[in-house]
Design a protein around this motif. Structure first.
Motif, PDB file in Angstrom:
ATOM      1  N   ASN A 248      68.071  57.948  33.803  1.00 21.29           N
ATOM      2  CA  ASN A 248      68.378  58.692  32.594  1.00 21.29           C
ATOM      3  C   ASN A 248      69.639  58.279  31.825  1.00 21.29           C
ATOM      4  O   ASN A 248      69.423  58.300  30.541  1.00 21.29           O
ATOM      5  N   ILE A 249      70.641  57.947  32.327  1.00 21.72           N
ATOM      6  CA  ILE A 249      71.853  57.665  31.800  1.00 21.72           C
ATOM      7  C   ILE A 249      71.704  56.375  31.201  1.00 21.72           C
ATOM      8  O   ILE A 249      71.955  56.043  30.046  1.00 21.72           O
ATOM      9  N   SER A 250      71.060  55.349  31.785  1.00 23.56           N
ATOM     10  CA  SER A 250      70.710  54.114  31.204  1.00 23.56           C
ATOM     11  C   SER A 250      69.974  54.183  30.017  1.00 23.56           C
ATOM     12  O   SER A 250      70.107  53.344  29.165  1.00 23.56           O
ATOM     13  N   ARG A 251      68.799  55.029  30.123  1.00 28.52           N
ATOM     14  CA  ARG A 251      67.957  55.091  28.889  1.00 28.52           C
ATOM     15  C   ARG A 251      68.536  55.657  27.896  1.00 28.52           C
ATOM     16  O   ARG A 251      68.306  55.242  26.624  1.00 28.52           O
ATOM     17  N   ALA A 252      69.535  56.784  28.204  1.00 25.26           N
ATOM     18  CA  ALA A 252      70.277  57.384  27.000  1.00 25.26           C
ATOM     19  C   ALA A 252      71.076  56.214  26.149  1.00 25.26           C
ATOM     20  O   ALA A 252      71.408  56.191  24.972  1.00 25.26           O
ATOM     21  N   GLU A 253      71.775  55.416  27.149  1.00 27.70           N
ATOM     22  CA  GLU A 253      72.533  54.303  26.532  1.00 27.70           C
ATOM     23  C   GLU A 253      71.780  53.405  25.735  1.00 27.70           C
ATOM     24  O   GLU A 253      72.285  52.923  24.567  1.00 27.70           O
ATOM     25  N   GLN A 254      70.741  53.088  26.253  1.00 29.88           N
ATOM     26  CA  GLN A 254      69.721  52.077  25.323  1.00 29.88           C
ATOM     27  C   GLN A 254      69.369  52.780  24.211  1.00 29.88           C
ATOM     28  O   GLN A 254      69.376  51.955  22.906  1.00 29.88           O
ATOM     29  N   GLU A 255      69.032  54.047  24.210  1.00 31.74           N
ATOM     30  CA  GLU A 255      68.743  54.480  22.716  1.00 31.74           C
ATOM     31  C   GLU A 255      70.081  54.851  22.005  1.00 31.74           C
ATOM     32  O   GLU A 255      69.535  54.671  20.601  1.00 31.74           O
ATOM     33  N   LYS A 256      71.157  54.938  22.453  1.00 37.49           N
ATOM     34  CA  LYS A 256      72.144  55.175  21.576  1.00 37.49           C
ATOM     35  C   LYS A 256      72.547  53.637  21.204  1.00 37.49           C
ATOM     36  O   LYS A 256      72.709  53.860  19.883  1.00 37.49           O
ATOM     37  N   LEU A 257      72.439  52.667  21.938  1.00 37.18           N
ATOM     38  CA  LEU A 257      72.540  51.471  21.172  1.00 37.18           C
ATOM     39  C   LEU A 257      71.656  50.915  19.997  1.00 37.18           C
ATOM     40  O   LEU A 257      71.748  50.444  19.218  1.00 37.18           O
ATOM     41  N   ALA A 258      70.384  51.475  20.540  1.00 36.91           N
ATOM     42  CA  ALA A 258      69.211  51.212  19.493  1.00 36.91           C
ATOM     43  C   ALA A 258      69.370  51.835  18.175  1.00 36.91           C
ATOM     44  O   ALA A 258      69.134  51.288  17.011  1.00 36.91           O
ATOM     45  N   SER A 259      70.106  53.126  18.188  1.00 35.08           N
ATOM     46  CA  SER A 259      70.514  54.036  17.038  1.00 35.08           C
ATOM     47  C   SER A 259      71.482  53.296  16.243  1.00 35.08           C
ATOM     48  O   SER A 259      71.522  53.334  15.185  1.00 35.08           O
ATOM     49  N   VAL A 260      72.370  52.902  17.181  1.00 38.09           N
ATOM     50  CA  VAL A 260      73.685  52.203  16.453  1.00 38.09           C
ATOM     51  C   VAL A 260      73.053  50.867  15.624  1.00 38.09           C
ATOM     52  O   VAL A 260      73.503  50.783  14.502  1.00 38.09           O
ATOM     53  N   GLN A 261      72.335  50.108  16.238  1.00 33.77           N
ATOM     54  CA  GLN A 261      71.795  48.779  15.586  1.00 33.77           C
ATOM     55  C   GLN A 261      70.794  49.369  14.417  1.00 33.77           C
ATOM     56  O   GLN A 261      71.010  48.680  13.192  1.00 33.77           O
ATOM     57  N   LEU A 262      70.206  50.351  14.398  1.00 31.61           N
ATOM     58  CA  LEU A 262      69.414  50.857  13.281  1.00 31.61           C
ATOM     59  C   LEU A 262      70.187  51.393  12.127  1.00 31.61           C
ATOM     60  O   LEU A 262      69.717  51.121  10.994  1.00 31.61           O
ATOM     61  N   ARG A 263      71.077  52.149  12.335  1.00 30.87           N
ATOM     62  CA  ARG A 263      72.060  52.397  11.595  1.00 30.87           C
ATOM     63  C   ARG A 263      72.719  51.437  10.881  1.00 30.87           C
ATOM     64  O   ARG A 263      73.030  51.347   9.743  1.00 30.87           O
ATOM     65  N   SER A 264      73.269  50.330  11.516  1.00 28.72           N
ATOM     66  CA  SER A 264      73.786  49.267  10.959  1.00 28.72           C
ATOM     67  C   SER A 264      72.813  48.350   9.973  1.00 28.72           C
ATOM     68  O   SER A 264      73.036  48.063   8.935  1.00 28.72           O
ATOM     69  N   LEU A 265      71.405  48.507  10.552  1.00 27.11           N
ATOM     70  CA  LEU A 265      70.425  47.841   9.686  1.00 27.11           C
ATOM     71  C   LEU A 265      70.158  48.400   8.452  1.00 27.11           C
ATOM     72  O   LEU A 265      70.131  47.969   7.383  1.00 27.11           O
ATOM     73  N   ILE A 266      70.119  49.830   8.515  1.00 27.62           N
ATOM     74  CA  ILE A 266      70.149  50.876   7.214  1.00 27.62           C
ATOM     75  C   ILE A 266      71.322  50.473   6.324  1.00 27.62           C
ATOM     76  O   ILE A 266      71.026  50.400   5.065  1.00 27.62           O
ATOM     77  N   ASN A 267      72.408  50.506   6.747  1.00 26.51           N
ATOM     78  CA  ASN A 267      73.670  49.976   5.936  1.00 26.51           C
ATOM     79  C   ASN A 267      73.502  48.875   5.487  1.00 26.51           C
ATOM     80  O   ASN A 267      73.585  48.839   4.192  1.00 26.51           O
ATOM     81  N   ASN A 268      72.944  47.725   6.044  1.00 24.00           N
ATOM     82  CA  ASN A 268      72.787  46.539   5.380  1.00 24.00           C
ATOM     83  C   ASN A 268      71.799  46.626   4.318  1.00 24.00           C
ATOM     84  O   ASN A 268      71.986  46.013   3.336  1.00 24.00           O
ATOM     85  N   ILE A 269      70.620  47.120   4.540  1.00 23.82           N
ATOM     86  CA  ILE A 269      69.549  47.231   3.844  1.00 23.82           C
ATOM     87  C   ILE A 269      69.999  47.992   2.548  1.00 23.82           C
ATOM     88  O   ILE A 269      69.837  47.335   1.262  1.00 23.82           O
ATOM     89  N   ILE A 270      70.606  48.987   2.550  1.00 20.79           N
ATOM     90  CA  ILE A 270      71.062  49.821   1.433  1.00 20.79           C
ATOM     91  C   ILE A 270      72.004  48.918   0.552  1.00 20.79           C
ATOM     92  O   ILE A 270      72.274  48.707  -0.509  1.00 20.79           O
ATOM     93  N   HIS A 271      73.142  48.342   1.200  1.00 20.27           N
ATOM     94  CA  HIS A 271      74.035  47.527   0.638  1.00 20.27           C
ATOM     95  C   HIS A 271      73.413  46.222   0.008  1.00 20.27           C
ATOM     96  O   HIS A 271      73.731  46.110  -1.285  1.00 20.27           O
ATOM     97  N   ASP A 272      72.660  45.442   0.617  1.00 16.82           N
ATOM     98  CA  ASP A 272      71.927  44.394   0.121  1.00 16.82           C
ATOM     99  C   ASP A 272      70.902  44.872  -1.238  1.00 16.82           C
ATOM    100  O   ASP A 272      71.019  44.126  -2.064  1.00 16.82           O
TER     101      ASP A 272
END
Length: 383
Positions: A248-272
């Motif tokens: 459960n904790i590992s899955r939460a960490e993976q989802e949190k990392l995926a969310s961070v990557q998705l937020r970074s992707l959204i920031n890059n998309i909006i900036h570009d």
């Protein structure tokens, strides 16, 4: 953890009791008077030796049974003491293991609660980024409508002005860019909405004891210690239970990392996207400015051509005026010639002679003006 082996109670070996022989005085039984008819049968009464032998056997059996009962009572007392000690040790061991188990439960519960809080915070940040995407998508509607309106206005031009110039190329490029950005933003919004919100299951790690009961006293929570509790085949072991919490904790960490990557992707998309739109807007503005300058120079050229036309019309008017003055010039020249032929005093410079000379000067002045005006279109063309 397996319980330690309990010591077995000592077994008292059985030994045979000493035999006791009863001496019976042999007596002669009275002979039967019935002869051979009663052979093999006995009378209803026993003899005294037989009674003694029977009583001796009963006493021996009672003595043997008493000794066995005594040994059984001793063994029972020893077993009761041993069982009490074993139960006490097992109870202490159960309390210790249950306390350790509760500590493990508390540890994993704290870890899972921490992961839940961090995951909730990350989810809120992701929701905020999704709102930014939606607002960015809404913000592209006005520029897109303006570009489409400009293109439609250019399509309604008349054939001489219906040309594909740099402005139209830049407008079409901007329309394609905005369309691609809108599609990208829509796909990113769908991806952000479809991201699963992974939450650990804290209920799997919480102890399930009745409210107000002591978990260390099994007899107080309705468990009968006499009969064994059936264990389901789907029950987990401490190892699988800990692995489940860790997963459960590992899955939460993976989802949190995926969310961070998705937020970074959204920031890059909006900036570009904003940078691309800004650069394309600058290119369109530059094309419009260049076209406006061309239109200004074209208008200035049209004004010069208009001035040239006016000058040419003026030249024609002057030529016509000169032609109209030729008759008056001839009359004035004839009069001056006739007056120049007068003799002596008659050749007088009076007012009529001055008027005739002035009429002769006017065509000359008009010819000079016409020559000057004829040179103006040539100078304008050279410029």
């Amino acid at each position: 953890m397996a319980q330690p082996d309990e010591p077995h109670p000592p077994v008292v070996p059985s030994c045979p009791l000493p035999s006791k022989t009863c001496d019976v005085v042999p007596t002669e039984r009275p002979r039967s008077c019935c002869g051979m008819a009663l052979a093999g049968l006995r009378t209803a009464k026993y003899h005294l030796p037989e009674w003694h032998r029977r009583n001796a056997g009963v006493c021996f059996e009672a003595y043997t049974t008493g000794e066995q009962a005594e040994r059984g009572r001793g063994e029972a007392k020893h077993l009761m003491k041993h069982a009490a000690a074993s139960a006490q040790r097992a109870q202490g061991y159960s309390k210790a293991t249950l306390g350790q188990r509760l500590q493990d439960l508390q540890f994993w519960r704290v870890e899972l609660q921490k992961e839940i809080m961090e995951l909730d915070a990350e989810t809120n940040l992701l929701v905020a980024q999704k709102l930014r995407l939606e607002r960015a998508l809404d913000a592209t509607e006005v520029p897109y409508s303006v570009v489409i309106d400009n293109l439609e206005c250019r399509e309604r031009r008349q054939p001489p002005d219906l040309v594909i110039d740099e402005v139209e190329k830049q407008l079409m490029k901007e329309a394609d860019l905005i369309r691609d950005i809108r599609d990208l933003l829509k796909r990113t919004i769908i991806q952000a909405k479809s991201t699963p919100r992974a939450r650990p299951e804290p209920t799997k790690t919480q102890p399930h004891f009745p409210r107000g009961k002591n978990p260390f006293e099994s007899q107080k929570i309705g468990i009968n210690p006499i009969y064994p509790i059936p264990c389901s085949s789907s029950a987990s072991t401490p190892k699988t239970w800990a692995q489940f919490s860790h997963d459960n904790i590992s899955r939460a960490e993976q989802e949190k990392l995926a969310s961070v990557q998705l937020r970074s992707l959204i920031n890059n998309i909006i900036h570009d996207a904003s940078e691309d739109l800004r650069m394309q807007r600058a290119a369109v503005s530059e094309a419009f400015d260049s076209h406006c300058r061309e239109c200004f120079f074209l208008g200035f050229s049209l004004q010069i051509l208009k001035d040239i036309g006016d000058e040419e019309a003026n030249i024609e008017n002057l030529k016509k005026a000169i032609r109209d003055k030729e008759a008056f010039l001839k009359v004035a020249q004839s009069r001056l010639y006739d007056r120049s032929c007068r003799p002596n005093v008659e050749l007088c410079r009076d007012e009529p002679q001055f008027r005739s000379a002035f009429k002769q000067i006017i065509p000359t002045h008009l010819s000079n003006t016409l020559t000057h005006l004829s040179n103006i279109p040539t100078l304008i063309t050279l410029c």
